[in-house]
Design a protein around this motif. Structure first.
Motif, PDB file in Angstrom:
ATOM      1  N   LYS A  90       0.825  -1.210   0.000  1.00  0.00           N
ATOM      2  CA  LYS A  90       0.000   0.000   0.000  1.00  0.00           C
ATOM      3  C   LYS A  90       0.859   1.261   0.000  1.00  0.00           C
ATOM      4  N   ASP A  91       2.127   1.073   0.297  1.00  0.00           N
ATOM      5  CA  ASP A  91       3.075   2.184   0.307  1.00  0.00           C
ATOM      6  C   ASP A  91       3.741   2.262  -1.068  1.00  0.00           C
ATOM      7  N   THR A  92       3.596   3.386  -1.749  1.00  0.00           N
ATOM      8  CA  THR A  92       4.136   3.523  -3.100  1.00  0.00           C
ATOM      9  C   THR A  92       5.635   3.271  -3.143  1.00  0.00           C
ATOM     10  N   LYS A  93       6.360   3.698  -2.135  1.00  0.00           N
ATOM     11  CA  LYS A  93       7.807   3.530  -2.121  1.00  0.00           C
ATOM     12  C   LYS A  93       8.208   2.061  -2.156  1.00  0.00           C
ATOM     13  N   THR A  94       7.351   1.204  -1.615  1.00  0.00           N
ATOM     14  CA  THR A  94       7.672  -0.220  -1.586  1.00  0.00           C
ATOM     15  C   THR A  94       7.859  -0.783  -2.984  1.00  0.00           C
ATOM     16  N   TYR A  95       7.160  -0.231  -3.958  1.00  0.00           N
ATOM     17  CA  TYR A  95       7.294  -0.733  -5.324  1.00  0.00           C
ATOM     18  C   TYR A  95       8.704  -0.480  -5.865  1.00  0.00           C
ATOM     19  N   PHE A  96       9.280   0.662  -5.510  1.00  0.00           N
ATOM     20  CA  PHE A  96      10.653   0.928  -5.917  1.00  0.00           C
ATOM     21  C   PHE A  96      11.617  -0.019  -5.212  1.00  0.00           C
ATOM     22  N   LEU A  97      11.354  -0.285  -3.934  1.00  0.00           N
ATOM     23  CA  LEU A  97      12.202  -1.223  -3.199  1.00  0.00           C
ATOM     24  C   LEU A  97      12.045  -2.646  -3.738  1.00  0.00           C
ATOM     25  N   ALA A  98      10.823  -2.995  -4.130  1.00  0.00           N
ATOM     26  CA  ALA A  98      10.576  -4.331  -4.670  1.00  0.00           C
ATOM     27  C   ALA A  98      11.337  -4.545  -5.973  1.00  0.00           C
ATOM     28  N   ARG A  99      11.601  -3.476  -6.699  1.00  0.00           N
ATOM     29  CA  ARG A  99      12.382  -3.597  -7.937  1.00  0.00           C
ATOM     30  C   ARG A  99      13.845  -3.922  -7.623  1.00  0.00           C
ATOM     31  N   ARG A 100      14.319  -3.514  -6.457  1.00  0.00           N
ATOM     32  CA  ARG A 100      15.711  -3.771  -6.064  1.00  0.00           C
ATOM     33  C   ARG A 100      15.857  -5.073  -5.275  1.00  0.00           C
ATOM     34  N   PHE A 101      14.738  -5.645  -4.850  1.00  0.00           N
ATOM     35  CA  PHE A 101      14.771  -6.876  -4.050  1.00  0.00           C
ATOM     36  C   PHE A 101      14.767  -8.073  -5.008  1.00  0.00           C
ATOM     37  N   ALA A 102      15.886  -8.781  -5.071  1.00  0.00           N
ATOM     38  CA  ALA A 102      16.017  -9.909  -5.999  1.00  0.00           C
ATOM     39  C   ALA A 102      15.523 -11.194  -5.356  1.00  0.00           C
ATOM     40  N   LEU A 103      14.631 -11.893  -6.064  1.00  0.00           N
ATOM     41  CA  LEU A 103      14.203 -13.209  -5.605  1.00  0.00           C
ATOM     42  C   LEU A 103      15.295 -14.223  -5.891  1.00  0.00           C
ATOM     43  N   ARG A 104      15.282 -15.310  -5.127  1.00  0.00           N
ATOM     44  CA  ARG A 104      16.262 -16.370  -5.321  1.00  0.00           C
ATOM     45  C   ARG A 104      15.536 -17.690  -5.546  1.00  0.00           C
ATOM     46  N   ASN A 105      16.317 -18.649  -5.993  1.00  0.00           N
ATOM     47  CA  ASN A 105      15.749 -19.957  -6.278  1.00  0.00           C
ATOM     48  C   ASN A 105      15.117 -20.548  -5.024  1.00  0.00           C
ATOM     49  N   LYS A 106      13.903 -21.084  -5.172  1.00  0.00           N
ATOM     50  CA  LYS A 106      13.120 -21.744  -4.117  1.00  0.00           C
ATOM     51  C   LYS A 106      12.537 -20.777  -3.090  1.00  0.00           C
ATOM     52  N   ASP A 107      12.511 -19.476  -3.378  1.00  0.00           N
ATOM     53  CA  ASP A 107      11.818 -18.534  -2.507  1.00  0.00           C
ATOM     54  C   ASP A 107      10.313 -18.815  -2.531  1.00  0.00           C
ATOM     55  N   ILE A 108       9.631 -18.385  -1.466  1.00  0.00           N
ATOM     56  CA  ILE A 108       8.173 -18.492  -1.383  1.00  0.00           C
ATOM     57  C   ILE A 108       7.597 -17.085  -1.284  1.00  0.00           C
ATOM     58  N   VAL A 109       6.692 -16.766  -2.187  1.00  0.00           N
ATOM     59  CA  VAL A 109       5.976 -15.485  -2.139  1.00  0.00           C
ATOM     60  C   VAL A 109       4.558 -15.780  -1.666  1.00  0.00           C
ATOM     61  N   TYR A 110       4.186 -15.202  -0.513  1.00  0.00           N
ATOM     62  CA  TYR A 110       2.860 -15.451   0.063  1.00  0.00           C
ATOM     63  C   TYR A 110       2.145 -14.127   0.276  1.00  0.00           C
ATOM     64  N   VAL A 111       0.889 -14.060  -0.177  1.00  0.00           N
ATOM     65  CA  VAL A 111       0.057 -12.875  -0.001  1.00  0.00           C
ATOM     66  C   VAL A 111      -1.108 -13.253   0.904  1.00  0.00           C
ATOM     67  N   ALA A 112      -1.177 -12.629   2.075  1.00  0.00           N
ATOM     68  CA  ALA A 112      -2.234 -12.936   3.039  1.00  0.00           C
ATOM     69  C   ALA A 112      -3.561 -12.338   2.579  1.00  0.00           C
ATOM     70  N   ALA A 113      -4.634 -12.946   3.078  1.00  0.00           N
ATOM     71  CA  ALA A 113      -5.975 -12.436   2.778  1.00  0.00           C
ATOM     72  C   ALA A 113      -6.300 -11.257   3.680  1.00  0.00           C
ATOM     73  N   SER A 114      -7.118 -10.358   3.179  1.00  0.00           N
ATOM     74  CA  SER A 114      -7.521  -9.188   3.948  1.00  0.00           C
ATOM     75  C   SER A 114      -8.439  -9.603   5.102  1.00  0.00           C
ATOM     76  N   PRO A 115      -8.363  -8.938   6.260  1.00  0.00           N
ATOM     77  CA  PRO A 115      -9.271  -9.265   7.375  1.00  0.00           C
ATOM     78  C   PRO A 115     -10.731  -9.137   6.987  1.00  0.00           C
ATOM     79  N   ILE A 116     -11.065  -8.181   6.150  1.00  0.00           N
ATOM     80  CA  ILE A 116     -12.462  -8.018   5.739  1.00  0.00           C
ATOM     81  C   ILE A 116     -12.926  -9.212   4.921  1.00  0.00           C
TER      82      ILE A 116
END
Length: 384
Positions: free
Chosen positions: A328-354
């Motif tokens: 939700k923070d716009t700056k995070t998208y710029f940081l996400a571009r610099r964050f390199a994934l590696r082999n066998k990483d897990i990307v998990y997106v939690a569900a919203s409380p609502i």
């Protein structure tokens, strides 16, 4: 009654409801056991975290071995086959043949059969004795032979050639068309030249890694890196061992993403921003944009830099780390571009409380549906 049921489900943590995985709050609470034991390290994706990860430079041939230039001249080594030809200025010398029918003067030269350089680094030349050749260039060996023949042969001249070069070779194996010991040329050969001489790679470029072993050190980089960054295509040195390995890179996506699956990516790497887009982004009706997590096993040294207070047992090499990104923070998208994934990483997106509340309401609604149907039916039937 509806309010009571919904409240009971909500207070119960919705544990009885179907779910794709833990909520963001559950990921945080599970990091510490009831006894206070830290089970994994949670760190936010911020400037400091990205800076810590960027300090660990990716594997590089140039940084490990340097961009060495080839030696100006190749030297003879043990195991090489050396050919020696000797000339004299006039007939009647040590290496001159007899005149034929008294008309010609005959040949003034002699060719000594190929000799393998012995373990002591020497070869034998008639009348010159044992000549040490290991570590010398052919012109230097020629000078040594002429010097030893002076006073014995008539103005001798020598020509030394290496007919089989064993000491100036590179061993290439793995995912290449023709694994072999490749002789280096006097002009110098870069790594890609050596691989091309071996017939090129068999595996797809984007799934191939190349390992270079030199002087008891080994470094492995993506094959694409040699193509994208020419400075990585360093000169091969005698005795190098090149191994090409096919190793497809993947990460796993779970939770409220457009696609839950094992996702391949190129060996040269992928950023978190690209990874999220690759799985279809976040489902806006389900995802908690503040609960995007990357789960990874990190070296203990990285974990210490991320959180010096995190307890690491003596001798422990690996620490489980959860990186938390607030999308939700716009700056995070710029940081996400610099964050390199590696082999066998897990990307998990939690569900919203609502979303959990909506599930609870749908469960309660489904429970009351039969009674509502019966009531509606009875209202239209006399005496029901």
């Amino acid at each position: 009654m509806l309010a009571v049921l919904v409240g009971a489900l909500w207070l119960n943590g919705c544990s009885s409801l179907p779910s794709q995985g833990p909520s963001a709050a559950k990921v945080e609470s599970d990091a510490t056991s009831q006894a206070g034991e830290r089970k994994y390290l949670i760190t936010d994706l911020d400037d400091r975290t990205v800076a810590v990860l960027e300090r660990r430079a990716p594997p590089s041939f140039r940084s490990r071995f340097g961009d060495y230039r080839p030696a100006p001249n190749q030297v003879i080594g043990v195991g090489d086959a050396v050919n020696v030809t000797i000339w004299e200025a006039a007939s009647g010398g040590l290496f001159s043949s007899q005149a034929i029918n008294g008309i010609t003067t005959g040949s003034h030269s002699a060719v000594i059969p190929d000799q393998i350089v012995a373990r002591d680094g020497s070869i034998t030349v008639p009348y010159a004795g044992r000549i040490r050749v290991s570590g010398l260039t052919p012109p230097q060996v020629e000078e040594a032979i002429v010097k030893n023949l002076s006073g014995k042969a008539i103005e001798p001249q020598a020509l030394v050639t290496v007919s089989r070069n064993i000491s100036n070779t590179v061993t290439v194996s793995g995912e290449v068309t023709n694994g072999a010991r490749i002789s280096l040329t006097p002009r110098g050969d870069r790594l890609l030249d050596v691989v091309a001489t071996a017939g090129g790679i068999k595996a797809p470029v984007h799934e191939t890694f190349i390992s270079l072993t030199r002087d008891n050190q080994t470094a492995t980089v993506p094959y694409q890196a040699l193509l994208a960054r020419p400075q990585e295509n360093i000169f091969a040195r005698p005795g190098d061992m090149l191994t090409l390995v096919r190793e497809p890179q993947t990460f796993s996506a779970f939770g409220s993403t457009g696609r839950n699956s094992v996702v391949p990516f190129d060996a040269i790497g992928i950023s978190l921003e690209e990874a999220v887009a690759k799985v279809g982004g976040l489902i806006d009706s389900q995802a908690d944009a503040q609960g995007v997590f990357v789960l990874r096993a990190e070296p203990a040294s990285i974990a210490r830099d991320l959180d010096p207070s995190y307890p690491i047992e003596p001798g422990q090499q690996i620490v489980n780390v959860v990186y938390r990104a607030n999308m939700k923070d716009t700056k995070t998208y710029f940081l996400a571009r610099r964050f390199a994934l590696r082999n066998k990483d897990i990307v998990y997106v939690a569900a919203s409380p609502i979303n959990e509340l909506q599930k609870a309401l749908s469960v309660v609604g489904a429970a009351f549906q039969p009674a509502a149907t019966v009531a509606g039916f009875c209202s239209n039937v006399k005496g029901c």
